[in-house]
Design a protein around this motif. Sequence first.
Motif, mmCIF file in Angstrom:
data_model
loop_
_atom_site.group_PDB
_atom_site.id
_atom_site.type_symbol
_atom_site.label_atom_id
_atom_site.label_comp_id
_atom_site.label_asym_id
_atom_site.label_seq_id
_atom_site.Cartn_x
_atom_site.Cartn_y
_atom_site.Cartn_z
ATOM 1 N N UNK A 141 -7.556 -4.266 8.706
ATOM 2 C CA UNK A 141 -6.866 -3.117 8.113
ATOM 3 C C UNK A 141 -5.360 -3.211 8.342
ATOM 4 N N UNK A 142 -4.953 -3.732 9.501
ATOM 5 C CA UNK A 142 -3.528 -3.881 9.762
ATOM 6 C C UNK A 142 -2.867 -4.818 8.773
ATOM 7 N N UNK A 143 -3.540 -5.926 8.466
ATOM 8 C CA UNK A 143 -3.001 -6.862 7.472
ATOM 9 C C UNK A 143 -2.978 -6.232 6.088
ATOM 10 N N UNK A 144 -4.027 -5.470 5.758
ATOM 11 C CA UNK A 144 -4.063 -4.785 4.457
ATOM 12 C C UNK A 144 -2.887 -3.835 4.307
ATOM 13 N N UNK A 145 -2.617 -3.039 5.334
ATOM 14 C CA UNK A 145 -1.551 -2.044 5.243
ATOM 15 C C UNK A 145 -0.182 -2.709 5.080
ATOM 16 N N UNK A 146 0.026 -3.803 5.784
ATOM 17 C CA UNK A 146 1.323 -4.489 5.676
ATOM 18 C C UNK A 146 1.469 -5.166 4.319
ATOM 19 N N UNK A 163 0.104 -4.062 1.507
ATOM 20 C CA UNK A 163 0.348 -2.984 0.550
ATOM 21 C C UNK A 163 1.804 -2.554 0.591
ATOM 22 N N UNK A 164 2.371 -2.478 1.792
ATOM 23 C CA UNK A 164 3.772 -2.094 1.926
ATOM 24 C C UNK A 164 4.704 -3.168 1.363
ATOM 25 N N UNK A 165 4.330 -4.438 1.526
ATOM 26 C CA UNK A 165 5.202 -5.534 1.086
ATOM 27 C C UNK A 165 5.151 -5.765 -0.411
#
Length: 240
Positions: free
Chosen positions: A133-138, A140-142
């Motif tokens: 989930x941490x990789x997903x959130x970053x 999405x932000x990028x």
Amino acid sequence: MPAVPRSRTRGGRLVRAALAAALLPLALLPGSAQAVAADSEAATVISRVDTDDPVVFLTVDGGWGTGNAAGAQRLLLERRVPASLFLLPGAYEREMDYYRTLLAHGPSRVENHTVSHPDLTTLGEAGQRAEICGARDRQLAAFGDSPRLLRPAGGPTYSWPYCNDDTLTAARACGAEAVVTWTHDFTTWGEWTPPTPRLRAGDIVLLHMGPQLEADLTRALEAAEAAGLEPANLREYALR
């Protein structure tokens, strides 16, 4: 129970749906309802796609070393290769221009490769969710695009397919519907280049970002052409 790689196809989903329906009366038994729910909430593992279409899927892992991979970027864009880029956030966040150019001007897409490239099987489900989930959130932000596929980190000391049941549950909870391994590894490591196999429809090819990528990508494209195959979008086929 260890996860077994399997292709996610429309027919496969219908079979699993039929089995789930047949098992619903058993939900009154202790534990049976949880088993059905867990299966419906888990991602699928694929090492190749079950298709008769003349297609092959090119995937690139890592993300470091773009300074020596300008030729690979040019090749991906000129040939309109829909590569699936399984990238680490720490890599693409340092090389944003490279990847934004690829995404803006070509059909490639970024997918999930965890935050820090751990052996997920050594982590509990909470730890795996934090990585995925941490990789997903970053991502999405990028890039404004949420990944739909996950590639767990692999290595010589890890156990194929580099995931377990917790991985499949965590992946689905973090928006990834399929956990993707590979059929053939085309990556050149140092002076060792693996033999070039004859590709078949639905094969997933593993490559890695770095100075060797242009040559490895060229070899993969030539192998695909020799087999009468065209690179296709893995996300579209894997999530059918």
